[in-house]
Motif scaffolding. Structure first.
Motif, PDB file in Angstrom:
ATOM      1  N   ARG A 174       0.866  -1.175   0.000  1.00  0.00           N
ATOM      2  CA  ARG A 174       0.000   0.000   0.000  1.00  0.00           C
ATOM      3  C   ARG A 174       0.901   1.223   0.000  1.00  0.00           C
ATOM      4  NH1 ARG A 174      -4.897   0.189   4.151  1.00  0.00           N
ATOM      5  NH2 ARG A 174      -5.643  -1.314   2.587  1.00  0.00           N
ATOM      6  N   VAL A 175       0.663   2.129  -0.943  1.00  0.00           N
ATOM      7  CA  VAL A 175       1.475   3.331  -1.098  1.00  0.00           C
ATOM      8  C   VAL A 175       0.713   4.530  -0.524  1.00  0.00           C
ATOM      9  CG1 VAL A 175       2.697   4.846  -2.707  1.00  0.00           C
ATOM     10  CG2 VAL A 175       2.518   2.374  -3.184  1.00  0.00           C
ATOM     11  N   TYR A 176       1.352   5.249   0.368  1.00  0.00           N
ATOM     12  CA  TYR A 176       0.763   6.426   1.019  1.00  0.00           C
ATOM     13  C   TYR A 176       1.506   7.671   0.555  1.00  0.00           C
ATOM     14  CZ  TYR A 176      -0.968   2.960   4.445  1.00  0.00           C
ATOM     15  OH  TYR A 176      -1.558   1.881   5.056  1.00  0.00           O
TER      16      TYR A 176
ATOM     17  N   ILE B  29       7.133  -1.982   7.529  1.00  0.00           N
ATOM     18  CA  ILE B  29       6.847  -3.410   7.686  1.00  0.00           C
ATOM     19  C   ILE B  29       6.025  -3.603   8.960  1.00  0.00           C
ATOM     20  CG2 ILE B  29       7.813  -5.727   7.797  1.00  0.00           C
ATOM     21  CD1 ILE B  29      10.431  -4.605   6.670  1.00  0.00           C
ATOM     22  N   HIS B  30       4.833  -4.158   8.830  1.00  0.00           N
ATOM     23  CA  HIS B  30       3.961  -4.335   9.986  1.00  0.00           C
ATOM     24  C   HIS B  30       4.443  -5.471  10.884  1.00  0.00           C
ATOM     25  CE1 HIS B  30       1.999  -8.118   8.784  1.00  0.00           C
ATOM     26  NE2 HIS B  30       1.934  -7.650   7.550  1.00  0.00           N
TER      27      HIS B  30
ATOM     28  N   SER C  85       4.010   0.440   2.454  1.00  0.00           N
ATOM     29  CA  SER C  85       3.776  -0.562   3.499  1.00  0.00           C
ATOM     30  C   SER C  85       3.625  -1.912   2.825  1.00  0.00           C
ATOM     31  CB  SER C  85       2.514  -0.211   4.287  1.00  0.00           C
ATOM     32  OG  SER C  85       2.228  -1.190   5.266  1.00  0.00           O
ATOM     33  N   THR C  86       4.460  -2.862   3.229  1.00  0.00           N
ATOM     34  CA  THR C  86       4.453  -4.163   2.569  1.00  0.00           C
ATOM     35  C   THR C  86       3.738  -5.218   3.398  1.00  0.00           C
ATOM     36  OG1 THR C  86       5.838  -5.815   1.462  1.00  0.00           O
ATOM     37  CG2 THR C  86       6.663  -4.945   3.545  1.00  0.00           C
ATOM     38  N   GLY C  87       3.000  -6.069   2.719  1.00  0.00           N
ATOM     39  CA  GLY C  87       2.493  -7.284   3.336  1.00  0.00           C
ATOM     40  C   GLY C  87       3.514  -8.396   3.186  1.00  0.00           C
TER      41      GLY C  87
ATOM     42  N   ASP D 296       9.483 -11.889   1.038  1.00  0.00           N
ATOM     43  CA  ASP D 296       8.449 -10.964   0.584  1.00  0.00           C
ATOM     44  C   ASP D 296       8.838  -9.517   0.881  1.00  0.00           C
ATOM     45  OD1 ASP D 296       7.040 -13.156  -0.237  1.00  0.00           O
ATOM     46  OD2 ASP D 296       5.472 -13.024   1.292  1.00  0.00           O
ATOM     47  N   CYS D 297       9.435  -9.269   2.053  1.00  0.00           N
ATOM     48  CA  CYS D 297       9.879  -7.914   2.369  1.00  0.00           C
ATOM     49  C   CYS D 297      10.984  -7.466   1.422  1.00  0.00           C
ATOM     50  CB  CYS D 297      10.349  -7.839   3.823  1.00  0.00           C
ATOM     51  SG  CYS D 297       9.020  -8.015   5.032  1.00  0.00           S
ATOM     52  N   TRP D 298      11.888  -8.361   1.114  1.00  0.00           N
ATOM     53  CA  TRP D 298      12.971  -8.040   0.188  1.00  0.00           C
ATOM     54  C   TRP D 298      12.409  -7.741  -1.202  1.00  0.00           C
ATOM     55  CZ3 TRP D 298      17.221  -5.876  -0.460  1.00  0.00           C
ATOM     56  CH2 TRP D 298      18.153  -6.207  -1.438  1.00  0.00           C
ATOM     57  N   ALA D 299      11.404  -8.502  -1.634  1.00  0.00           N
ATOM     58  CA  ALA D 299      10.775  -8.242  -2.930  1.00  0.00           C
ATOM     59  C   ALA D 299      10.082  -6.884  -2.931  1.00  0.00           C
ATOM     60  CB  ALA D 299       9.771  -9.349  -3.255  1.00  0.00           C
ATOM     61  N   GLY D 300       9.379  -6.561  -1.837  1.00  0.00           N
ATOM     62  CA  GLY D 300       8.707  -5.267  -1.759  1.00  0.00           C
ATOM     63  C   GLY D 300       9.687  -4.115  -1.791  1.00  0.00           C
TER      64      GLY D 300
END
Length: 334
Positions: A77-79, A96-97, A126-128, A143-147
């Motif tokens: 999600r881009v803010y 990162i949540h 914000s990455t899932g 997944d965080c690295w990809a985001g």
């Protein structure tokens, strides 16, 4: 209430006790992980509704971005602040949540990501990421690295300055912020102006004094942490991208900000990491808050202690991305 509650900040404790009154035993009182996630999502939705809906001062853009080879797509999600000029090059924050690697979502921390976008005046991505036990390590790290790679490759379109990029996460997100920063250093990824890890979840051994003594606060205690680590590791041995405490070389990194409360079971492992960072010559800003429990600033945002916690984080990020002063964070003693 537990005698451990006597040590908690009094304003924050009121909110905690109301939470436990509505959900006895806290989230870990719900054995089924799917039902636990649903309860968390319902509470978050109720909070957003009570607040009058999402903050209109920030725009939100939901997307999916490519995963690493063979992995599923990653939601982000881009803010962006509404009042930012269309062609402005804002600071960037990769967010990162948290959720113990087993819960949490972009939606669940929409308020926190929004606050960073609004208060810092930044583009926030914000990455899932996938959750255990269905998807154990290294799914979360991958997944965080990809985001992050997607964010770095699209700085122009997103409208942020890659020279003023910060990575932020809390709890499990703090773990993943540190792990992702290590991977970026190791694999030639983007550089950061600051790494902010709020009360990071670091140690699968559960052997520290805090891990043994902070067992009945009710938000994130020993039993739930042991369960989360077992699910997250899925029977495998941790590497440094699962447990950053295993890293022995912290060179080549941006300044690091870490905070934790005295009544947080992650207290001792976080202090251990801060000590090692200082010994290795890293610039570190560290805050230890008397009476704060895990995520107390989220549960009790109106408490004076919570406001101090958030003000210190925002101030650190603002200093780090200040024009002409990337990484301008003062070193602090442990």
């Amino acid at each position: 209430m537990s005698a451990q509650h006597d040590r908690l900040d009094s304003e924050s404790r009121t909110s905690l006790e109301a939470f436990l009154g509505a959900l006895p035993g806290g989230f870990n009182g719900i054995p089924d992980i799917v039902a636990r996630r649903e309860a968390s999502a319902a509470l978050n939705a109720a909070g957003v509704e009570a607040a009058g809906g999402p903050d209109p001062s920030v725009t939100r853009d939901d997307r999916t971005v490519p995963g690493l080879d063979g992995d599923p797509e990653v939601p982000v999600r881009v803010y962006r602040p509404v009042d930012a000029l269309a062609d402005a090059r804002l600071p960037g924050i990769f967010f990162i949540h948290g959720g113990g690697m087993i819960m949490g979502s972009i939606e669940g921390e929409d308020g926190m990501a929004t606050a960073y976008a609004r208060e810092v005046g930044a583009v926030v991505v914000s990455t899932g990421y996938r959750k255990a036990p269905e998807d154990p390590h290294p799914a979360q790290s991958r997944d965080c690295w990809a985001g992050l790679q997607w964010m770095a490759a699209n700085a122009e379109e997103l409208g942020y300055d890659p020279e003023r990029l910060v990575i932020v996460g809390g709890s499990a997100g703090g773990n993943l912020a540190l792990a992702t920063a290590l991977r970026a250093r190791d694999e030639g990824g983007p550089a950061f102006a600051l790494i902010l890890a709020a009360y990071p979840m670091l140690d699968p051994s559960n052997t520290t004094p805090a891990s043994h003594s902070i067992t009945e606060v009710g938000l994130w205690d020993r039993a739930g942490n042991i369960e989360a680590w077992e699910w997250f590791l899925g029977g495998s041995e941790p590497d440094k991208y699962a447990s950053p405490l295993l890293e022995t070389d912290w060179s080549g990194l941006a300044p690091i900000f870490i905070d934790v409360g005295t009544e947080d079971m992650f207290r001792d492992e976080d202090i251990t990491l801060v000590g090692e960072l200082v010994r290795q010559g890293n610039l570190v800003e560290f805050h230890l808050y008397p009476g704060a429990f895990h995520a107390s600033e989220v549960l009790a945002p109106e408490a004076s202690l919570s406001k101090r916690i958030m003000a210190n984080r925002m101030d650190a990020v603002k200093r780090a991305v200040a024009a002409g002063q990337p990484g301008a964070v003062d070193a602090a003693a442990v």
